[in-house]
Design a protein around this motif. Structure first.
Motif, PDB file in Angstrom:
ATOM      1  N   ASP A 163       0.830  -1.208   0.000  1.00 15.30           N
ATOM      2  CA  ASP A 163       0.000   0.000   0.000  1.00 15.30           C
ATOM      3  C   ASP A 163       0.868   1.263   0.000  1.00 15.30           C
ATOM      4  O   ASP A 163       0.521   2.271  -0.627  1.00 15.30           O
ATOM      5  N   LYS A 168       2.107   1.754  -3.536  1.00 13.97           N
ATOM      6  CA  LYS A 168       0.997   2.121  -4.422  1.00 13.97           C
ATOM      7  C   LYS A 168       0.647   3.594  -4.255  1.00 13.97           C
ATOM      8  O   LYS A 168       0.390   4.303  -5.225  1.00 13.97           O
ATOM      9  N   LYS A 169       0.665   4.060  -3.027  1.00 17.27           N
ATOM     10  CA  LYS A 169       0.316   5.446  -2.758  1.00 17.27           C
ATOM     11  C   LYS A 169       1.366   6.400  -3.336  1.00 17.27           C
ATOM     12  O   LYS A 169       1.056   7.330  -4.076  1.00 17.27           O
ATOM     13  N   PHE A 170       2.641   6.135  -3.030  1.00 19.97           N
ATOM     14  CA  PHE A 170       3.679   7.091  -3.398  1.00 19.97           C
ATOM     15  C   PHE A 170       4.088   7.003  -4.869  1.00 19.97           C
ATOM     16  O   PHE A 170       4.585   7.974  -5.436  1.00 19.97           O
ATOM     17  N   ALA A 209       1.933   6.328  -7.292  1.00 22.32           N
ATOM     18  CA  ALA A 209       0.819   6.843  -8.086  1.00 22.32           C
ATOM     19  C   ALA A 209       0.658   8.357  -7.934  1.00 22.32           C
ATOM     20  O   ALA A 209       0.099   9.011  -8.799  1.00 22.32           O
ATOM     21  N   GLU A 210       1.137   8.905  -6.813  1.00 23.83           N
ATOM     22  CA  GLU A 210       0.979  10.329  -6.568  1.00 23.83           C
ATOM     23  C   GLU A 210       2.293  11.068  -6.808  1.00 23.83           C
ATOM     24  O   GLU A 210       3.370  10.505  -6.650  1.00 23.83           O
ATOM     25  N   GLY A 211       2.173  12.316  -7.197  1.00 26.49           N
ATOM     26  CA  GLY A 211       3.377  13.126  -7.377  1.00 26.49           C
ATOM     27  C   GLY A 211       4.005  13.480  -6.035  1.00 26.49           C
ATOM     28  O   GLY A 211       3.302  13.844  -5.089  1.00 26.49           O
ATOM     29  N   LEU A 212       5.300  13.354  -5.941  1.00 29.00           N
ATOM     30  CA  LEU A 212       6.006  13.648  -4.695  1.00 29.00           C
ATOM     31  C   LEU A 212       6.708  14.995  -4.799  1.00 29.00           C
ATOM     32  O   LEU A 212       7.313  15.301  -5.835  1.00 29.00           O
TER      33      LEU A 212
END
Length: 485
Positions: A49, A52-54, A56-59
């Motif tokens: 998880d 998947k979170k990091f 899929a998202e822009g950092l």
């Protein structure tokens, strides 16, 4: 492979930074060649998880300026006078990405408030602490509690683009009688080598290498990057075969070491120590992968020990002796095929042959008065060649390199270096060396040292110089002592 790597400094496995994982994923696709690509990330179920979170998202990308490179950034700007006082240092920080991110993510930078006053106080403290560190390392000076200027060590660090910590280590560790072992140890302890990776169970392999190299240390730490650098340099001089990962580490070391050795030369010559010649010899050893005790013939391609032995028995000691041999005798002695002979010819044609003329300008030599030595260097070259004849032939050195020369006037009896200059000789070059001497008789030598080839140096004795007492020597000495204070 997993998503962790072994961190040698901390002796544990740690996660790859998310930005590194993103970069590795980006390499799965070849731009202009692939329409689509797939990357498989294998990790523990508990980490699924998180990734998947990091992924899929822009950092957000944060600045590492205050934690990694602020000292060296300030030092470089002070050396070129972009920063001349503390206010300039404050102003220049407001133009950085670090300043922009402070207001957007204050917690990351230990800020509790983003008001103008808080930002100003934080930057002011950061500038003050950084400049004080540079003062303590003798890289800069602060006058009137405001104006800053670079000192000699700071100029050396900025010129060679090396860490201020490295130059501080050099000035504390190098002594007037430091020899090869000490030089190797000091250069290996440079801050630039802290990032050399230490891998799991690598110590067993390093121990085997340590048994095969000649220079030992009182205390061997096989899990320290500086000791690993010390071993990799010796393995390079001994031309030991290394596994691919260590060979890659060795290439990283060699890519940085020549700059560091040039800084060593400058630090020692700033103290007027003639043993700066040892750092120059070490530069030759790094480029040609050989020890200073080895025959100069070893640097020629395909000159294995049996070939060097045959040459020695035939009275051939130097590369110049190989040049002067008749073709038939050379072919008979070397016993090489056509391809190997071409490689030998390429090296011999690139090997520098300098004609040196020098003239000590006559006059009444007095203590403290400048003495002028004119040196003319002429390089033998083939007119059909283009500019590539300056490129060093060094099969064991991983990068391309041009040949440079150090001109040094020194006094062997007192181990004093009086003047040094670094030059590049393409065809002919006229150089003026100016120096001063104290009262008395002086027996000087002119050293012309190549930074890339072994055995191409010149060691020329100069006429004995009698220096009379200068008229203003007393006042000069008092002024010098006042300057030092």
């Amino acid at each position: 492979m997993g998503v962790q790597f072994y961190e040698g400094k901390e002796h544990r496995y740690i996660d790859y930074p998310v930005m590194d994982v993103l970069q590795m994923m980006g390499r799965a696709c070849r731009p202009t060649d692939d329409e689509r690509s797939r990357c498989v990330l294998m990790c523990q179920q508990t980490r699924k998880d998180f990734y998947k979170k990091f992924l899929a998202e822009g950092l957000p990308i944060e600045s590492h300026l205050p934690t990694h490179m602020l000292h060296d950034y300030f030092l470089a700007e002070i050396a070129v006078k972009t920063i001349e006082n503390k206010q300039d240092a404050m102003d220049i920080l407001t133009w950085t990405y670090f300043y922009r991110r402070m207001t957007q993510n204050p917690n990351y930078y230990n800020l509790h408030n983003v008001s103008h006053q808080h930002l100003s106080d934080h930057l002011s403290e950061l500038v003050e602490n950084t400049l004080n560190d540079l003062v303590n390392s003798k890289c800069i000076s602060i006058e009137d509690e405001m104006d800053v200027s670079a000192l000699n060590l700071g100029m050396i660090a900025a010129y060679y683009n090396i860490s201020y910590v490295t130059v501080e280590v050099y000035t504390l560790s190098l002594k007037e009688r430091t020899k090869l072992k000490g030089l190797l140890e000091v250069v290996s302890s440079s801050a630039e080598f802290e990032t050399i990776p230490i891998r799991r169970h690598e110590d067993a392999l390093l121990r085997r290498i340590y048994d095969r190299v000649p220079v030992k240390l009182d205390k061997a730490d096989f899990e320290a990057p500086h000791f690993k650098t010390f071993l990799l340099l010796q393995a390079h001089f001994s031309r030991l075969q290394l596994p691919p990962d260590l060979a890659a580490d060795q290439a990283l070391v060699l890519d940085k070491v020549l700059n560091l050795l040039s800084a060593c030369v400058d630090v020692m010559s700033s103290n007027a120590w003639l043993n700066a010649l040892g750092a120059m010899d070490l530069s030759q050893m790094c480029v040609q992968a050989m020890w200073e005790t080895d025959s100069p013939l070893k640097q020629i391609p395909h000159f294995e020990p049996e070939v060097v032995k045959r040459c020695k028995e035939a009275g051939i000691e130097s590369v110049y002796d190989i040049m002067e041999m008749e073709d038939e005798k050379r072919t008979e002695l070397l016993q090489m095929d056509a391809r190997q002979m071409r490689d030998v010819a390429t090296f011999v044609n690139s090997y520098p042959t300098l004609d040196v003329n020098h003239e000590l300008v006559k006059g009444e030599y007095t203590a403290g008065a400048p003495i002028l030595l004119k040196v003319t260097l002429a390089r033998d070259f083939d007119e059909d060649d283009e500019g590539d004849d300056q490129l060093v032939v060094a099969p064991y050195y991983p990068s391309k390199k041009m040949a440079n020369w150090w001109l040094v006037v020194g006094e062997p009896s007192t181990r004093q270096l009086h003047v040094i200059k670094r030059v590049t000789v393409s065809k002919t070059l006229a150089v003026k060396l100016e120096f001063t001497l104290p009262k008395g008789a002086h027996s000087l030598k002119l050293y012309i040292i190549c930074d890339s080839y072994v055995g191409a140096d010149h060691d020329i004795g100069l006429d004995s110089i009698d220096v009379a007492e200068g008229e203003d020597s007393d006042s000069d000495e008092s002024m010098d002592s006042a300057d030092e204070e």
